[in-house]
Write a protein that holds these residues in place. Sequence first.
Motif, PDB file in Angstrom:
ATOM      1  N   ALA A 246      17.564  60.542  -3.084  1.00  0.00           N
ATOM      2  CA  ALA A 246      16.303  59.820  -3.333  1.00  0.00           C
ATOM      3  C   ALA A 246      15.170  60.782  -3.002  1.00  0.00           C
ATOM      4  O   ALA A 246      15.389  61.819  -2.375  1.00  0.00           O
ATOM      5  CB  ALA A 246      16.221  58.572  -2.462  1.00  0.00           C
ATOM      6  N   ASP A 247      13.965  60.433  -3.416  1.00  0.00           N
ATOM      7  CA  ASP A 247      12.800  61.266  -3.109  1.00  0.00           C
ATOM      8  C   ASP A 247      12.487  61.127  -1.617  1.00  0.00           C
ATOM      9  O   ASP A 247      12.131  60.045  -1.148  1.00  0.00           O
ATOM     10  CB  ASP A 247      11.611  60.779  -3.945  1.00  0.00           C
ATOM     11  N   PRO A 248      12.610  62.227  -0.843  1.00  0.00           N
ATOM     12  CA  PRO A 248      12.386  62.113   0.603  1.00  0.00           C
ATOM     13  C   PRO A 248      10.963  61.670   0.971  1.00  0.00           C
ATOM     14  O   PRO A 248      10.750  61.141   2.061  1.00  0.00           O
ATOM     15  CB  PRO A 248      12.686  63.510   1.150  1.00  0.00           C
ATOM     16  N   LYS A 249       9.995  61.871   0.038  1.00  0.00           N
ATOM     17  CA  LYS A 249       8.623  61.412   0.338  1.00  0.00           C
ATOM     18  C   LYS A 249       8.569  59.883   0.361  1.00  0.00           C
ATOM     19  O   LYS A 249       7.779  59.298   1.078  1.00  0.00           O
ATOM     20  CB  LYS A 249       7.644  61.948  -0.715  1.00  0.00           C
ATOM     21  N   GLN A 250       9.404  59.238  -0.469  1.00  0.00           N
ATOM     22  CA  GLN A 250       9.431  57.776  -0.515  1.00  0.00           C
ATOM     23  C   GLN A 250      10.486  57.189   0.417  1.00  0.00           C
ATOM     24  O   GLN A 250      10.334  56.077   0.915  1.00  0.00           O
ATOM     25  CB  GLN A 250       9.743  57.301  -1.950  1.00  0.00           C
TER      26      GLN A 250
END
Length: 428
Positions: free
Chosen positions: A238-242
């Motif tokens: 998954a996108d680590p920022k989200q």
Amino acid sequence: MKGMKVFKFGGASVNSVERIQNLAAIVRSFNDQPLTIVISAMGKTTNALEKVVEAFYAGKKEEALQLFGVVKNQHLTTAKYLLVTHYNPCLARLNDFFTEIEWLLHDKPVRDFDYYYDQVVCVGELLSTCIISYFLNQEGIANEWLDVRDLLRTDDNFRDATIDWKVSTERIHSHLTPNNSQLTTPIYVTQGFIGATADNESTTLGREGSDYTAAVFANMLEAESVTIWKDVEGVMNADPKQFPDAQLIQELSFREVIEMAYYGAQVIHPKTIKPLQNKDIPLLVKCFLDPSLPGTTIHKKNAKALPPIIVVKQQQVLMQLNSQDFSFVGEQPMSHLYAWINQSRIKPNLVQTGAIGVQLCFDDRADRLEQLASKASNEFDVQLEKNLTLLTIRHYTREKFEALTNGKEILLQQQSKETVQVLYREPQ
């Protein structure tokens, strides 16, 4: 070529003096084997050059030259910081590239925008590779700089050129062979994203062109592997920022990566995978900030027991089409609809058909959606709803699905054995 590895360094990995020094350290640790190093333009150079083209095409010559002057100075500053013994020969070559662009900018545009875009934007890669090649030589890492425009022959579809595989393979084989190299261990430095027509006009290869260039070289050279060096530890689920709890996936199949990209994950573009898959060449995604990390290996074998892979696309639009007279949405209206979608150059992310209606989910491209809605209104009642979110979970579990959709108002849902997709609106 036996033992050849292909490395690709993107703009973020060469956007400062420290990062270029770091690139040299990575290359040094591999310099006992043949390497082909494909490098992008530094940092935000491509964006800056796009502004140069826009100004030039709008007839603002002075503004275009001024904007190009900023790009020139940034590269000269980087070269001054990095180079001591090799500064003068590097400067001479940089000046050749600067002159090429400035001559063009003194002209008036007589061809279409895409042609000029490619002539100007391609210089970003030429400047970055020129500086880095001289820096590696200065650091004792003997290498040969190659102008990729002499190697990759393309058609003249500017901004999205197609490679002529036959001519390009012949050229790469004649230029990149140990017999032709003065180096004991050949290390080649070249550009991603660009090529040239039979008339020697520069072209660019479209989205993710640098990754694609690396895959093309690997295919033609029958390389051992391709490594894409990024500022993340590898491909995450998954996108680590989200999702701060996102985890590294150490092993993926080519097919899984294509599926992830199809659903909108910012991973590797499918066009990069194909040349590698055809020759069974593994692709490694490694972290240039810490090369000791394992990274991700992408190859033919299917990985077992993958975690749920989460892709979230925001700014989605739901287009609801209902037949105007309550007749079934049969074959003819649907074939018209797909023709209109094609003409509007927009791809649905999700399609659900019912007896008298169709629901489609798109990225919010206002101009193209307007065009499609206008065409569709001839046969359907059309309604649009914006600001929605599309969630895709591959290898989903019930727990993960419930956790991610809890409290959301689901408008559309599609499910297969491996993948679930939901389009939802956030609670007000």
